[in-house]
Design an enzyme around this catalytic site. Structure first.
Site, mmCIF file in Angstrom:
data_model
loop_
_atom_site.group_PDB
_atom_site.id
_atom_site.type_symbol
_atom_site.label_atom_id
_atom_site.label_comp_id
_atom_site.label_asym_id
_atom_site.label_seq_id
_atom_site.Cartn_x
_atom_site.Cartn_y
_atom_site.Cartn_z
ATOM 1 C CE1 TYR A 138 -3.409 -1.163 -2.345
ATOM 2 C CE2 TYR A 138 -1.260 -0.593 -1.571
ATOM 3 C CZ TYR A 138 -2.315 -1.311 -1.440
ATOM 4 O OH TYR A 138 -2.494 -2.485 -0.544
ATOM 5 C CE LYS A 193 -17.136 -7.166 -8.635
ATOM 6 N NZ LYS A 193 -17.584 -8.406 -8.185
ATOM 7 C CG ASP A 225 -16.648 -11.705 -7.275
ATOM 8 O OD1 ASP A 225 -15.982 -11.890 -8.256
ATOM 9 O OD2 ASP A 225 -17.887 -11.413 -7.087
ATOM 10 C CG ASP A 249 -2.715 -5.735 -0.171
ATOM 11 O OD1 ASP A 249 -1.702 -6.132 0.384
ATOM 12 O OD2 ASP A 249 -3.629 -5.053 0.586
ATOM 13 C CG ASP A 253 -2.016 -10.538 3.048
ATOM 14 O OD1 ASP A 253 -0.905 -10.590 2.581
ATOM 15 O OD2 ASP A 253 -2.373 -10.147 4.168
HETATM 16 C C1 IPM Z 1 1.948 -5.308 1.274
HETATM 17 C C2 IPM Z 1 1.389 -4.648 2.340
HETATM 18 C C3 IPM Z 1 1.501 -3.327 2.076
HETATM 19 C C4 IPM Z 1 0.445 -3.106 0.794
HETATM 20 C C5 IPM Z 1 1.229 -2.170 3.028
HETATM 21 C C6 IPM Z 1 1.942 -2.340 4.171
HETATM 22 C C7 IPM Z 1 1.394 -0.845 2.532
HETATM 23 O O1 IPM Z 1 0.247 -5.098 2.866
HETATM 24 O O2 IPM Z 1 2.903 -5.265 0.688
HETATM 25 O O3 IPM Z 1 1.297 -6.353 0.706
HETATM 26 O O4 IPM Z 1 -0.845 -2.895 1.057
HETATM 27 O O5 IPM Z 1 0.877 -2.987 -0.491
HETATM 28 MG MG MG Z 2 -0.556 -6.847 1.771
#
Ligand code: IPM
Ligand code: MG
Length: 364
Positions: A138, A193, A225, A249, A253
């Site tokens: 990042y 990884k 993975d 990240d 999710d």
């Molecule tokens: C998160 C989001 C952010 C990230 C984006 C909006 C930059 O997806 O906080 O998980 O990738 O960290």
């Molecule tokens: Mg995110």
């Protein structure tokens, strides 16, 4: 009591609506808050031409904690990268040094049926993803576009990023993970990884070394993975997951979705001084902005995390969390968590119900 300074950054989309409810909840707690709002994200770009204006960053730096709504809208997708709303959140993370991101994924008993997984796989789920937030690909330099001098197509246009972690960066996030595990089930899974990437072989080595300082915490390692697969196969086997910025990240999710209610999940991003940014795990949902139907609970629960981690007000945090449990028990649901037999409410009604539940416990 000295005042507790909170920077309130509602942002875009549903951000202002959900933030209004969180503020309402904070205001009934009778604590000496000093709250100041500022624009961030697309809203700041529209007003000042930049998603993270200097005044907003200054306010954030001078506060004990930042309560953040959400940023982003499709209409900004064509802007140059440094001007897009997402840069505000990346800029805050970097400038405040918010390296430790806590993303709990909890499946509330009343919401088991909202998950896309079978109820028995997620009932009682309570895992904590700790994502390193200021390093990795990042932020790694160099990055950019250039003409390739080697690779499969020398002479062609190419883009590149840099994945990197230094020893201190890995050590400090590992300590955060082991210490968090001590307050839970005392198990850490470090996700890497290492079979392919030098950066993550190093990650694994350093986490293993730090782990020796925590003999009471069980450490295991998993490739990313496989971790993705295990998260949907047997998520309850995890306790604390610690991983790098990009893997975190993605996995967070997936983990959020297991709970069936991303609208319920708070998150915290802390620096070495325990100053923190608190935000819901969901995004700005521009498609439902202004409709009064967004779920404010993740933001309200983020405010509770803020009270606990940055403002040393654990009792107040408990009161908010029990109030949320109680409105769920009353059967109140915003549309994202609605199921037959429950009562559908809007953003404001949900906030009011939490306020009512808090005031009731105060009086009784
Ligand atoms: C998160 C989001 C952010 C990230 C984006 C909006 C930059 O997806 O906080 O998980 O990738 O960290
Ligand atoms: Mg995110």
């Amino acid at each position: 009591m000295t005042s507790l300074k909170i920077a309130v950054l509602p942002g875009d989309g549903i951000g202002p609506e959900i933030m209004a409810e969180a503020i309402k909840v904070l205001n009934v707690l009778d604590l000496p808050f000093e709250m100041e709002s500022a624009l961030v994200g697309g809203a700041a770009y529209d007003a000042f031409g930049h998603p993270l204006p200097d005044a907003t960053l200054k306010l954030a730096k001078e506060s004990d904690a930042v309560l953040f709504g959400a940023v982003g809208d499709w209409k900004y997708d064509t802007l140059d990268r440094p001007l897009r709303p997402e840069q505000a959140i990346l800029g805050l993370r970097k400038n405040l040094g918010l390296f430790a991101n806590f993303r709990p994924a909890i499946c509330y008993e009343q919401l088991v049926d909202a998950s896309s997984l079978k109820p028995e796989l997620v009932a009682g789920l309570d895992i904590l993803i700790i994502r390193e937030l200021t390093g990795d690909i990042y932020f790694g330099q160099p990055r950019g576009r250039r003409t390739a001098v080697d690779g499969h197509f020398p002479g062609s246009e190419e883009a590149f990023d840099t994945m990197r972690y230094s020893r201190p960066e890995i050590e400090r996030i590992a300590h955060v993970a082991f210490q968090a595990a001590r307050k839970r089930d005392k198990r850490v899974t470090s996700v890497d990884k290492a079979n392919v990437l030098e950066t993550f072989q190093f990650w694994k080595d350093v986490v293993t070394e730090v782990g020796k300082e925590y003999p009471d915490v069980a450490l295991d390692h998993m490739y990313v993975d496989n971790a993705a697969m295990q998260l949907v196969k047997a998520p309850k086997k995890f306790d604390v997951i610690v991983t790098g910025n990009m893997f975190g990240d993605i996995l967070s999710d997936a983990a959020a979705m297991l709970t069936g209610s991303i609208g319920m999940l708070p998150s915290a991003s802390l620096n070495a001084q325990n100053q923190g940014l608190y935000e819901p795990s969901h995004g700005s949902a521009p498609d439902i902005a202004g409709k009064g139907i967004a779920n404010p609970l993740a933001t309200i629960l983020s405010a509770a995390m803020m009270l606990r981690f940055s403002l040393q007000q654990a009792d107040a945090a408990d009161r908010i969390e029990s109030a949320v449990q109680s409105v769920l028990a009353q059967g109140l649901r915003t549309v994202d968590i609605y199921s037959a037999g429950t009562t559908k409410v809007g953003t404001r009604e949900m906030g009011d119900a939490v306020v009512a539940a808090i005031t009731k416990t105060t009086k009784g």
